[in-house]
Design an enzyme around this catalytic site. Structure first.
Site, PDB file in Angstrom:
ATOM      1  N   HIS A   1       0.891  10.369 -28.576  1.00 24.03           N
ATOM      2  CA  HIS A   1       0.201   9.359 -27.314  1.00 24.03           C
ATOM      3  C   HIS A   1      -0.886   7.751 -29.393  1.00 24.03           C
ATOM      4  O   HIS A   1      -0.456   7.018 -29.151  1.00 24.03           O
ATOM      5  CB  HIS A   1      -0.743   8.877 -26.814  1.00 24.03           C
ATOM      6  CG  HIS A   1       0.481   9.482 -25.580  1.00 24.03           C
ATOM      7  ND1 HIS A   1      -0.408  10.086 -24.156  1.00 24.03           N
ATOM      8  CD2 HIS A   1       1.014   9.386 -25.129  1.00 24.03           C
ATOM      9  CE1 HIS A   1       0.066  10.397 -23.529  1.00 24.03           C
ATOM     10  NE2 HIS A   1       1.243  10.261 -23.679  1.00 24.03           N
TER      11      HIS A   1
ATOM     12  N   HIS B   1       0.579  15.696 -26.903  1.00 25.28           N
ATOM     13  CA  HIS B   1       0.569  14.746 -26.310  1.00 25.28           C
ATOM     14  C   HIS B   1      -0.502  13.355 -27.104  1.00 25.28           C
ATOM     15  O   HIS B   1       0.149  12.449 -26.855  1.00 25.28           O
ATOM     16  CB  HIS B   1       0.979  14.244 -24.721  1.00 25.28           C
ATOM     17  CG  HIS B   1       2.345  14.560 -24.082  1.00 25.28           C
ATOM     18  ND1 HIS B   1       3.346  15.941 -24.941  1.00 25.28           N
ATOM     19  CD2 HIS B   1       3.120  13.776 -23.595  1.00 25.28           C
ATOM     20  CE1 HIS B   1       4.188  15.330 -24.178  1.00 25.28           C
ATOM     21  NE2 HIS B   1       4.344  14.295 -23.152  1.00 25.28           N
TER      22      HIS B   1
ATOM     23  N   HIS C   1       8.853   7.805 -27.397  1.00 25.56           N
ATOM     24  CA  HIS C   1       7.843   9.243 -27.002  1.00 25.56           C
ATOM     25  C   HIS C   1       8.028  10.593 -27.567  1.00 25.56           C
ATOM     26  O   HIS C   1       7.169  10.997 -27.822  1.00 25.56           O
ATOM     27  CB  HIS C   1       8.198   8.455 -25.697  1.00 25.56           C
ATOM     28  CG  HIS C   1       6.859   9.469 -24.365  1.00 25.56           C
ATOM     29  ND1 HIS C   1       5.937   9.768 -24.493  1.00 25.56           N
ATOM     30  CD2 HIS C   1       7.364  11.149 -24.022  1.00 25.56           C
ATOM     31  CE1 HIS C   1       5.081  10.914 -24.010  1.00 25.56           C
ATOM     32  NE2 HIS C   1       5.756  11.102 -23.723  1.00 25.56           N
TER      33      HIS C   1
ATOM     34  N   ARG D   1      -2.034  21.832 -15.435  1.00 30.22           N
ATOM     35  CA  ARG D   1      -1.350  20.748 -15.547  1.00 30.22           C
ATOM     36  C   ARG D   1      -1.498  19.989 -16.187  1.00 30.22           C
ATOM     37  O   ARG D   1      -0.455  19.395 -17.551  1.00 30.22           O
ATOM     38  CB  ARG D   1      -1.252  19.887 -14.064  1.00 30.22           C
ATOM     39  CG  ARG D   1      -0.159  18.543 -14.400  1.00 30.22           C
ATOM     40  CD  ARG D   1       0.336  17.204 -13.153  1.00 30.22           C
ATOM     41  NE  ARG D   1       1.246  16.815 -14.055  1.00 30.22           N
ATOM     42  CZ  ARG D   1       2.238  15.941 -12.658  1.00 30.22           C
ATOM     43  NH1 ARG D   1       1.718  16.215 -11.240  1.00 30.22           N
ATOM     44  NH2 ARG D   1       2.972  15.527 -13.511  1.00 30.22           N
TER      45      ARG D   1
ATOM     46  N   GLU E   1      -3.901  17.372 -11.998  1.00 28.83           N
ATOM     47  CA  GLU E   1      -3.653  17.723 -13.062  1.00 28.83           C
ATOM     48  C   GLU E   1      -5.292  17.985 -13.742  1.00 28.83           C
ATOM     49  O   GLU E   1      -5.976  17.081 -14.157  1.00 28.83           O
ATOM     50  CB  GLU E   1      -3.889  16.693 -14.051  1.00 28.83           C
ATOM     51  CG  GLU E   1      -3.459  16.969 -15.750  1.00 28.83           C
ATOM     52  CD  GLU E   1      -2.980  16.097 -17.208  1.00 28.83           C
ATOM     53  OE1 GLU E   1      -1.355  16.061 -16.342  1.00 28.83           O
ATOM     54  OE2 GLU E   1      -3.340  15.947 -17.731  1.00 28.83           O
TER      55      GLU E   1
ATOM     56  N   ARG F   1       0.743  -1.413  -0.263  1.00 29.76           N
ATOM     57  CA  ARG F   1       0.287  -0.116  -0.145  1.00 29.76           C
ATOM     58  C   ARG F   1       1.272   1.037   0.092  1.00 29.76           C
ATOM     59  O   ARG F   1       0.597   2.187   0.241  1.00 29.76           O
ATOM     60  CB  ARG F   1      -1.374   0.226   0.889  1.00 29.76           C
ATOM     61  CG  ARG F   1      -1.939  -1.285   1.286  1.00 29.76           C
ATOM     62  CD  ARG F   1      -3.134  -1.222   2.451  1.00 29.76           C
ATOM     63  NE  ARG F   1      -4.170  -2.110   2.283  1.00 29.76           N
ATOM     64  CZ  ARG F   1      -3.952  -3.696   2.542  1.00 29.76           C
ATOM     65  NH1 ARG F   1      -3.311  -3.310   4.056  1.00 29.76           N
ATOM     66  NH2 ARG F   1      -4.500  -4.427   2.566  1.00 29.76           N
TER      67      ARG F   1
ATOM     68  N   ASN G   1       0.725  18.421 -21.646  1.00 25.37           N
ATOM     69  CA  ASN G   1       0.574  17.158 -22.652  1.00 25.37           C
ATOM     70  C   ASN G   1       0.926  17.782 -23.501  1.00 25.37           C
ATOM     71  O   ASN G   1       0.352  17.249 -24.525  1.00 25.37           O
ATOM     72  CB  ASN G   1      -0.230  16.780 -22.103  1.00 25.37           C
ATOM     73  CG  ASN G   1      -0.381  15.665 -20.755  1.00 25.37           C
ATOM     74  OD1 ASN G   1       0.409  15.035 -21.045  1.00 25.37           O
ATOM     75  ND2 ASN G   1      -0.786  15.841 -19.580  1.00 25.37           N
TER      76      ASN G   1
ATOM     77  N   LYS H   1       3.875  11.104 -11.480  1.00 28.83           N
ATOM     78  CA  LYS H   1       2.803  10.349 -12.726  1.00 28.83           C
ATOM     79  C   LYS H   1       3.219   9.277 -13.093  1.00 28.83           C
ATOM     80  O   LYS H   1       4.939   9.416 -12.941  1.00 28.83           O
ATOM     81  CB  LYS H   1       2.431  11.589 -13.320  1.00 28.83           C
ATOM     82  CG  LYS H   1       1.435  12.320 -14.167  1.00 28.83           C
ATOM     83  CD  LYS H   1       1.118  12.366 -15.150  1.00 28.83           C
ATOM     84  CE  LYS H   1       0.438  13.558 -15.778  1.00 28.83           C
ATOM     85  NZ  LYS H   1      -0.045  14.321 -16.481  1.00 28.83           N
TER      86      LYS H   1
ATOM     87  N   GLU I   1      10.734  17.112 -25.233  1.00 25.22           N
ATOM     88  CA  GLU I   1      10.632  17.618 -24.235  1.00 25.22           C
ATOM     89  C   GLU I   1      10.818  18.404 -23.289  1.00 25.22           C
ATOM     90  O   GLU I   1      10.463  20.024 -23.236  1.00 25.22           O
ATOM     91  CB  GLU I   1      10.388  16.539 -23.158  1.00 25.22           C
ATOM     92  CG  GLU I   1      10.095  15.153 -23.006  1.00 25.22           C
ATOM     93  CD  GLU I   1       8.174  15.148 -23.380  1.00 25.22           C
ATOM     94  OE1 GLU I   1       7.197  15.778 -23.042  1.00 25.22           O
ATOM     95  OE2 GLU I   1       7.497  14.043 -23.617  1.00 25.22           O
TER      96      GLU I   1
ATOM     97  N   LYS J   1       8.773  22.400 -14.914  1.00 28.30           N
ATOM     98  CA  LYS J   1       7.850  21.304 -14.641  1.00 28.30           C
ATOM     99  C   LYS J   1       7.567  22.029 -13.306  1.00 28.30           C
ATOM    100  O   LYS J   1       6.292  21.399 -12.499  1.00 28.30           O
ATOM    101  CB  LYS J   1       8.345  20.582 -15.265  1.00 28.30           C
ATOM    102  CG  LYS J   1       7.221  19.093 -14.155  1.00 28.30           C
ATOM    103  CD  LYS J   1       7.599  17.609 -14.973  1.00 28.30           C
ATOM    104  CE  LYS J   1       6.354  16.619 -15.138  1.00 28.30           C
ATOM    105  NZ  LYS J   1       6.106  15.389 -15.669  1.00 28.30           N
TER     106      LYS J   1
END
Ligand code: NAD
Ligand code: GLY
Length: 362
Positions: free
Chosen positions: A249, A245, A262, A238, A234, A118, A242, A140, A182, A224
């Protein structure tokens, strides 16, 4: 060495940026609470840097799990190898996981840390430019699902990020370029002076100049960290991180994970986002052209794969995490240095961008 902070109240943490940091035990000890450490790395990075890292951790009981290398292994099966190692070596809740690798290792280690018993501590030791400027910062964590990238994951912050610029010297050129995509993103979304700096220094950066790399990592992490501090999970701003992206993606998923890197997919995606921003009257066509020129100087692709149709894009973009009530939302530029998340564009205009192909922006 530079030290930045990701300011998240009781979950705040430092980002250390400098040379030969993985050989400095003092950077690690404040962030390891128990006796046990599990280093997670892969078959490419471990032979290069695992021994160096282990010699900084000689006061701990250190185990390691070495995963296969590649985006195609960023999945639940590979994640399970981390849990297998932790359980078979009897790691308890005081263990600390250390991610030694690029974004794939960082994302998987962070996700494993968020779930194991956990939640246990973890430290990011990013070894690619992309992971130093982006994925190691902000919490993330995720693995891919065959139907979508990074679809299974958690927000889970590391205890520290140790970005050792020296390790970038062994990074293949194509991977360095992917990281530069990036870096360019930060200039486009929130930092015009950084964008100007990149326009002056792109060749130096792409030639592995240590000072240029340190500057790029520091400025990227500053941007960032500022965005993440405002909106950790987000809910709003935030999402500007992206830029490109949603298109990117779709390219990665369509081509098969690992075929387009990527950062390469993000580069083409940023040009598509800029093209749509131009069609909406936000930026000039010359600015789209200039962005393409900048990305080309870093040997990055600037157009999507020729064989991808509009419907290929639309189908894949519909599974994007920014889709709200069935409506596609995209990060677009309102000017160079400013971005917005919006669904305020006509499908016909988006289709023009999707079908522009080689003609993007012209
Ligand atoms: P990667 O982790 O696959 O690393 C790229 C390649 O470089 C791999 O083959 C790796 O083994 C090798 N490598 C790593 N360090 C090296 C070194 N110092 N010397 C030689 N080779 C080295 O790819 P990446 O570009 O670092 O990360 C991409 C991943 O990051 C994607 O899965 C993407 O979804 C994720 N990502 C996450 C976030 C986030 O916020 N969590 C942000 C951006 C990207
Ligand atoms: N890479 C996007 C984010 O961290 O939000």
């Amino acid at each position: 060495m530079k030290t930045l902070t990701v300011d998240l109240a009781d979950r705040s943490y430092p980002i250390f940026i400098g040379e030969s940091l993985i050989s400095n035990p003092e950077l690690f000890t404040p962030y390891i609470n128990g006796k046990q450490v599990m280093i997670v790395s892969n078959t490419t990075v471990a032979p290069l840097y695992l021994d160096q890292l282990k010699s900084s951790l000689s006061q701990y009981d250190v185990d390691e799990v070495i995963l296969p290398d590649g985006e195609e292994y960023k999945n639940l099966d590979t994640l399970n190898l981390i849990f297998d190692a932790l359980l078979s070596k009897r790691h308890n809740r005081t263990t600390t996981l250390i991610a030694l690798g690029g974004g794939v290792i960082g994302d998987m280690t962070g996700f494993a840390a968020s779930c194991y018993q956990r939640g246990v501590d973890f430290i990011q030791v990013p070894t690619t430019l992309l992971s130093q400027v982006d994925s190691s910062v902000g919490g993330k964590t995720a693995v891919n699902h065959p139907m979508g990238k990074n679809m299974i994951g958690a927000f889970y912050q590391p205890k520290a990020v140790i970005a050792d610029i020296s390790v970038l010297k062994t990074l293949p050129q194509r991977e360095l370029s992917a990281g530069i995509a990036e870096v360019v993103k930060y200039g486009l979304i929130c930092n015009t002076s950084f964008y100007s700096w990149l326009n002056v220094n792109m060749e130096t950066l792409a030639a592995y100049d240590v000072d240029a790399l340190a500057t790029a990592v520091e400025l990227s992490c500053l941007d960032k960290a500022a965005v993440v501090a405002q909106d950790e999970r987000e809910g709003g701003i935030r999402a500007i991180l992206n830029l490109g992206h949603t298109f990117g993606h779709a390219i990665e998923t369509n081509q098969g994970y690992g075929v387009w890197l990527h950062g390469e997919a993000v580069a083409a995606g940023m040009v598509m986002a800029a093209d749509l921003s131009w069609r909406l009257g936000n930026i000039s066509q010359q600015e789209v052209h200039d962005l393409q020129g900048l990305l080309k100087r870093a040997q990055l692709p600037c157009v999507p794969p020729a064989e991808m149709s509009n419907s290929d894009f639309i189908d894949l973009m519909q599974v994007d995490k920014k889709v709200l009530d069935g409506k596609l939302r995209l990060v677009l530029l309102t000017s160079i240095g400013e971005a917005v998340v919006t669904s305020d564009f006509a499908v016909e205009t988006l289709n023009k961008t999707l079908s522009a192909g080689e003609q993007l922006g012209y």
